[in-house]
Write a protein that holds these residues in place. Structure first.
Motif, PDB file in Angstrom:
ATOM      1  N   PRO A  29      -7.269  11.108   0.336  1.00 44.04           N
ATOM      2  CA  PRO A  29      -6.007  11.458   0.918  1.00 44.04           C
ATOM      3  C   PRO A  29      -6.152  11.190   2.550  1.00 44.04           C
ATOM      4  CG  PRO A  29      -6.769  13.291  -0.591  1.00 44.04           C
ATOM      5  CD  PRO A  29      -7.677  12.323  -0.467  1.00 44.04           C
ATOM      6  N   PHE A  30      -5.037  10.792   3.179  1.00 46.82           N
ATOM      7  CA  PHE A  30      -5.027  10.331   4.487  1.00 46.82           C
ATOM      8  C   PHE A  30      -4.797  11.658   5.133  1.00 46.82           C
ATOM      9  CE2 PHE A  30      -2.937   8.755   8.415  1.00 46.82           C
ATOM     10  CZ  PHE A  30      -3.832   8.365   8.884  1.00 46.82           C
ATOM     11  N   GLU A  31      -5.561  11.750   6.379  1.00 46.77           N
ATOM     12  CA  GLU A  31      -5.003  12.942   6.988  1.00 46.77           C
ATOM     13  C   GLU A  31      -5.071  12.482   8.595  1.00 46.77           C
ATOM     14  OE1 GLU A  31      -7.433  16.362   6.357  1.00 46.77           O
ATOM     15  OE2 GLU A  31      -7.313  16.212   4.060  1.00 46.77           O
ATOM     16  N   SER A  32      -3.795  12.424   8.967  1.00 49.93           N
ATOM     17  CA  SER A  32      -3.792  11.901  10.393  1.00 49.93           C
ATOM     18  C   SER A  32      -3.963  12.906  11.162  1.00 49.93           C
ATOM     19  CB  SER A  32      -2.418  11.295  10.648  1.00 49.93           C
ATOM     20  OG  SER A  32      -2.197  10.933  12.055  1.00 49.93           O
ATOM     21  N   LEU A  85       1.554   7.761   5.093  1.00 44.04           N
ATOM     22  CA  LEU A  85       0.339   7.276   4.438  1.00 44.04           C
ATOM     23  C   LEU A  85      -0.125   8.128   3.580  1.00 44.04           C
ATOM     24  CD1 LEU A  85      -1.103   5.616   7.765  1.00 44.04           C
ATOM     25  CD2 LEU A  85       0.054   4.358   5.765  1.00 44.04           C
ATOM     26  N   LEU A  86      -0.215   7.889   2.485  1.00 44.50           N
ATOM     27  CA  LEU A  86      -0.827   8.659   1.460  1.00 44.50           C
ATOM     28  C   LEU A  86      -2.299   8.839   1.481  1.00 44.50           C
ATOM     29  CD1 LEU A  86       1.184   8.565  -1.850  1.00 44.50           C
ATOM     30  CD2 LEU A  86       1.242  10.461  -0.336  1.00 44.50           C
ATOM     31  N   GLY A  87      -2.809   7.662   1.320  1.00 46.49           N
ATOM     32  CA  GLY A  87      -4.696   7.373   1.269  1.00 46.49           C
ATOM     33  C   GLY A  87      -4.776   6.198   0.567  1.00 46.49           C
ATOM     34  N   ASP A  88      -6.080   6.348   0.252  1.00 51.92           N
ATOM     35  CA  ASP A  88      -6.582   5.259  -0.768  1.00 51.92           C
ATOM     36  C   ASP A  88      -7.028   5.663  -1.954  1.00 51.92           C
ATOM     37  OD1 ASP A  88      -6.487   3.791   1.719  1.00 51.92           O
ATOM     38  OD2 ASP A  88      -8.629   4.441   2.112  1.00 51.92           O
ATOM     39  N   LEU A  89      -6.642   5.032  -3.094  1.00 49.68           N
ATOM     40  CA  LEU A  89      -7.022   5.046  -4.513  1.00 49.68           C
ATOM     41  C   LEU A  89      -8.084   3.851  -4.601  1.00 49.68           C
ATOM     42  CD1 LEU A  89      -3.848   5.621  -6.638  1.00 49.68           C
ATOM     43  CD2 LEU A  89      -5.574   7.336  -5.855  1.00 49.68           C
ATOM     44  N   LEU A  98      -3.771  12.413  -4.455  1.00 54.74           N
ATOM     45  CA  LEU A  98      -3.496  12.090  -2.873  1.00 54.74           C
ATOM     46  C   LEU A  98      -2.425  13.038  -2.299  1.00 54.74           C
ATOM     47  CD1 LEU A  98      -3.190   8.060  -2.983  1.00 54.74           C
ATOM     48  CD2 LEU A  98      -5.137   9.567  -2.249  1.00 54.74           C
ATOM     49  N   LEU A  99      -1.650  13.657  -3.405  1.00 53.32           N
ATOM     50  CA  LEU A  99      -0.521  14.634  -3.066  1.00 53.32           C
ATOM     51  C   LEU A  99      -1.209  16.123  -2.937  1.00 53.32           C
ATOM     52  CD1 LEU A  99       2.400  12.725  -4.895  1.00 53.32           C
ATOM     53  CD2 LEU A  99       2.064  13.047  -2.447  1.00 53.32           C
TER      54      LEU A  99
END
Length: 160
Positions: free
Chosen positions: A72-75, A83-87, A120-121
């Motif tokens: 998961p993306f944490e800004s 931006l959810l992040g990367d799989l 990611l959610l």
């Protein structure tokens, strides 16, 4: 309808990969099911077992390549986009599991993308009640997409 932008990175020589449109449809199905209306971006990297092992070892201290990893993306600051992040999905592991579980390959790919997107959610399956909730979401989303229950013949050796 949701709008998903996916940066698909293919870092392996796997055959029979789903189309980018399929990846987008699967992520959109998750967002639709959860009533999310925001525009969303994520990166989907399809890797070989070597890269899958290295990432699983580095981030989870596990000594095997797993099917899907979610980052998961944490800004640190607010951004104008979601931006959810990367799989990261190991194509060879997905293909092997589909064969072992007698599942259509495309259905297993859909399951891995749905499963990873839920991670990611913020969904997880560490505690039993969390696992039951997450698995039911997966069943519902995959059913809406026309896929069978991925847990119908639940295997204890699944590596999520």
């Amino acid at each position: 309808m949701n709008h998903v932008t996916i940066d698909v990175q293919i870092a392996c020589d796997a055959a029979e990969l789903p189309s980018e449109a399929s990846f987008e449809a699967w992520v959109e199905a998750v967002l639709h099911h959860l009533n999310s209306t925001t525009e969303t971006e994520l990166t989907l990297r399809i890797v070989d077992p070597e890269e899958g092992l290295a990432l699983n070892q580095q981030y989870r201290n596990k000594t095997y390549a797993t099917n899907v990893l979610s980052f998961p993306f944490e800004s640190p600051i607010p951004l104008p986009i979601n931006l959810l992040g990367d799989l990261v999905i190991c194509a060879e592991v997905v293909a092997k599991e589909a064969r072992e579980q007698n599942k259509p390959l495309i259905a297993h790919w859909a399951h891995m993308v749905v499963h990873g997107t839920l991670h990611l959610l913020g969904y997880d399956h560490i505690e039993d009640d969390e696992a039951e909730h997450m698995e039911q979401l997966e069943r519902d989303i995959l059913a809406a997409l026309g896929y069978a229950d991925p847990y119908a013949d639940d295997h204890a050796d699944d590596q999520h």
